[in-house]
Structure formats: C-alpha cells, structure tokens
Design an enzyme around this catalytic site. Sequence first.
Site, PDB file in Angstrom:
ATOM      1  N   GLU A  47      21.445  84.570 -16.629  1.00 24.71           N
ATOM      2  CA  GLU A  47      21.114  85.098 -15.309  1.00 24.71           C
ATOM      3  C   GLU A  47      20.362  84.058 -14.485  1.00 24.71           C
ATOM      4  OE1 GLU A  47      20.747  89.879 -15.691  1.00 24.71           O
ATOM      5  OE2 GLU A  47      18.993  88.763 -16.431  1.00 24.71           O
ATOM      6  N   CYS A  68      15.743  80.610  -9.022  1.00 22.53           N
ATOM      7  CA  CYS A  68      15.121  80.622 -10.345  1.00 22.53           C
ATOM      8  C   CYS A  68      16.250  80.484 -11.357  1.00 22.53           C
ATOM      9  CB  CYS A  68      14.349  81.933 -10.540  1.00 22.53           C
ATOM     10  SG  CYS A  68      13.625  82.110 -12.185  1.00 22.53           S
ATOM     11  N   CYS A  75      15.776  83.015 -25.569  1.00 23.73           N
ATOM     12  CA  CYS A  75      14.552  82.233 -25.722  1.00 23.73           C
ATOM     13  C   CYS A  75      14.000  82.452 -27.120  1.00 23.73           C
ATOM     14  CB  CYS A  75      13.505  82.658 -24.677  1.00 23.73           C
ATOM     15  SG  CYS A  75      11.997  81.649 -24.722  1.00 23.73           S
ATOM     16  N   CYS A  79       7.469  85.522 -26.146  1.00 19.72           N
ATOM     17  CA  CYS A  79       6.302  86.075 -25.445  1.00 19.72           C
ATOM     18  C   CYS A  79       6.451  87.595 -25.393  1.00 19.72           C
ATOM     19  CB  CYS A  79       6.198  85.489 -24.039  1.00 19.72           C
ATOM     20  SG  CYS A  79       5.894  83.699 -24.028  1.00 19.72           S
ATOM     21  N   CYS A  82       7.818  89.556 -22.196  1.00 17.28           N
ATOM     22  CA  CYS A  82       8.960  88.985 -21.471  1.00 17.28           C
ATOM     23  C   CYS A  82      10.274  89.474 -22.051  1.00 17.28           C
ATOM     24  CB  CYS A  82       8.889  87.458 -21.537  1.00 17.28           C
ATOM     25  SG  CYS A  82      10.211  86.619 -20.631  1.00 17.28           S
ATOM     26  N   GLY A 122      14.628  81.220 -21.071  1.00 19.91           N
ATOM     27  CA  GLY A 122      14.409  80.056 -21.912  1.00 19.91           C
ATOM     28  C   GLY A 122      13.144  79.293 -21.590  1.00 19.91           C
ATOM     29  N   GLU A 123      12.818  78.359 -22.470  1.00 21.60           N
ATOM     30  CA  GLU A 123      11.669  77.466 -22.332  1.00 21.60           C
ATOM     31  C   GLU A 123      12.191  76.092 -21.910  1.00 21.60           C
ATOM     32  OE1 GLU A 123       8.872  75.154 -21.971  1.00 21.60           O
ATOM     33  OE2 GLU A 123       8.059  77.077 -22.636  1.00 21.60           O
ATOM     34  N   SER A 177       2.467  78.553 -17.936  1.00 23.08           N
ATOM     35  CA  SER A 177       2.353  79.998 -18.128  1.00 23.08           C
ATOM     36  C   SER A 177       1.213  80.267 -19.100  1.00 23.08           C
ATOM     37  CB  SER A 177       3.671  80.560 -18.665  1.00 23.08           C
ATOM     38  OG  SER A 177       4.704  80.370 -17.729  1.00 23.08           O
ATOM     39  N   HIS A 179      -1.448  83.037 -19.007  1.00 24.34           N
ATOM     40  CA  HIS A 179      -1.428  84.474 -19.321  1.00 24.34           C
ATOM     41  C   HIS A 179      -2.539  84.945 -20.248  1.00 24.34           C
ATOM     42  CE1 HIS A 179       2.260  84.016 -17.264  1.00 24.34           C
ATOM     43  NE2 HIS A 179       2.998  83.671 -18.308  1.00 24.34           N
ATOM     44  N   ASN A 253       5.531  92.953 -14.488  1.00 22.19           N
ATOM     45  CA  ASN A 253       6.752  93.648 -14.098  1.00 22.19           C
ATOM     46  C   ASN A 253       7.322  94.373 -15.314  1.00 22.19           C
ATOM     47  OD1 ASN A 253       7.011  92.631 -11.302  1.00 22.19           O
ATOM     48  ND2 ASN A 253       7.222  90.649 -12.310  1.00 22.19           N
ATOM     49  N   CYS A 296       9.669  88.244 -12.195  1.00 20.05           N
ATOM     50  CA  CYS A 296       9.148  87.398 -13.272  1.00 20.05           C
ATOM     51  C   CYS A 296       9.071  88.174 -14.585  1.00 20.05           C
ATOM     52  CB  CYS A 296       7.761  86.890 -12.873  1.00 20.05           C
ATOM     53  SG  CYS A 296       7.030  85.775 -14.080  1.00 20.05           S
TER      54      CYS A 296
END
Length: 311
Positions: A47, A68, A75, A79, A82, A122-123, A177, A179, A253, A296
Amino acid sequence: MTDLPQELRGRLAKLFAFERWEVVRVLGSQDATLKFLFRLSDGNLIESVLIPASPALYGEKSDRRTICISTQVGCAYGCKFCASGLEGFSRNLRANEIVDQILTVERESGEKIDNIVFMGMGEPLANFDNVMTAIRIINAPWGLGIGARHITVSTSGLAPQIRKLANEPLQIRLAVSLHGATDDVRDQIMPINRKYNIAALLSACDYYTAHRRQRLTFEYILIAGVNDTEEQADFLAQHARRLSAKVNLIPYNSVEGLRWSRPSRNRQEKFLSILRADGVAATLRREKGHDINAACGQLRLQTKRELSIEV
C-alpha cells in the site's frame, strides 16, 4: 529486438526487466487522501498513500502533495501498535518497486508529487541499499528530480544504519519513531528497543546530528495509558532539547485487532504544552486518511486470500 546479437539480448535480459504491476484498488478519504493497493509482479500486495497538504478548493490542486511509500512487503519489527507487521514479513522491495509507487500514483492521480516520506509498510533502514538506490533515482535530474530536502526516511531505531545514513552525501531528512522516552515504556511497544535501547539510539542520533545540517524529527504516537504521561513528556523534552530535534506528536490511529486507544484531546494538548514549555519545537499532527485506514500505523500487509474475501 531481434536485430541485436543473441548474446547481447541474453545479457540485457539478465540485467533488465519490464515488470507490470496492478493497481488493485484506490480508496478516497473525506479529506482528499488517497490510498493505493498494488499487486506486484510476484503477486505480493503493498500500500501507498497520497496526502494533499490542504484540500483542493473549487477543483484546484492542493499546494503540496506528499506520498507515503512502502519499502518492504510487511515488516519484521513488530511494533505493537502498528498494522504493518501483523501478518509478518515477506521480502524487501527492490529499488524499482519503490520508485514505481511514485510513478504509478502520479499517473493514476494526475498529481505531481513533490514530497516523499518513507513511512509506509516496512522498516526503510532494514532495506538500506535498495532504499538509497531509489532515493538517488528520485533525486537525480535524470530521474524524478525531487530535492533531497523533500525526502524523509523514517526508522524505528536501527542505530547502526542511522550512523550509516549520516555518512551519505544527500541531505535527506531523518524521522526517528521514538514512541517512548524511557526503556521501560519503549520495551512494551517496540521490540527493536531490546536490541538498540534508548541510550544506543540517542548515541546514533548524536552521530547523525554531528554529521548533518538538518534537524532530525522524533515521531511520537500518543497511546492512552502507555506513553502519554507527564513524566514521559519531560523525558522526551530532555532528549529533543539536547539534540535540537523537532517532535511530531501523533494521536494513536485505531487498528482492527489491537487494543490500544488514543488519549483524550485535553491529554494530547497537555503533553504538547509540556514540550513547548521546555523549549521544544513540537506539533500535534492532524490525522489524514483515518476513515480509509491510511493514517500513520494503519497500512497493513494484505494476503491474497484476505483480498479475495474482501472483494
């Protein structure tokens, strides 16, 4: 090209490929965000999201168009908040597949993209070589001609690769990131912290800022009851102030199947006010694309079976 020698044609076939991939679906948000689902030549699904800086008025185009983009199929970093890693990791995207997201979105939307964030599935720094090859193509005059300062790479905290990125000549931007401002909080939601803890990550950030002209950005998703305390705000302010970093606060989100929730608006504003009172340049991001799961943390690896059920 049958007029070329067979040996040359064989060499060209090994070096080059003309792949076609399919635009499976385009979802439009009420705020003009567009989410694209692509099927790659091997059948994998990824995506990408096109985000206008402001909604178009009376048919006019937005003043800035950000894409984006994804760098991996799924991934591996898991996390906890996510969606991208919920179905695991399949493979890295090749450089052409990264660039093709931009070209395809421009073609499908009719919009000229002028800002790129590597914040999709992904990272990015785990796919370092392909990402950097793609960035050079994106930046080059013979490529897409997008300035390096309009390209941002995000990372969940791969400290060695942050140092490696610092030594790259292109002046691209880095978003970390974070967090969680302490190890106990970050350990709960980001498994990468067990390998590269806060101290190791901040040391890599020190190296980065010593070698680059741009200020780095800390991305910080606010999760109710997890990382939204005043204590976390104080520690985050200390880290950001020492590195002269900007902070981008992102209210969580929602992701189907995950239990997390966003703090109240008052708690978000309180967290922001603590950072600003400590002299930190901080913003509270206004979400875009939430109604189509394009905000996000909401992009996810979809399997071919799930897609067939959905359709």
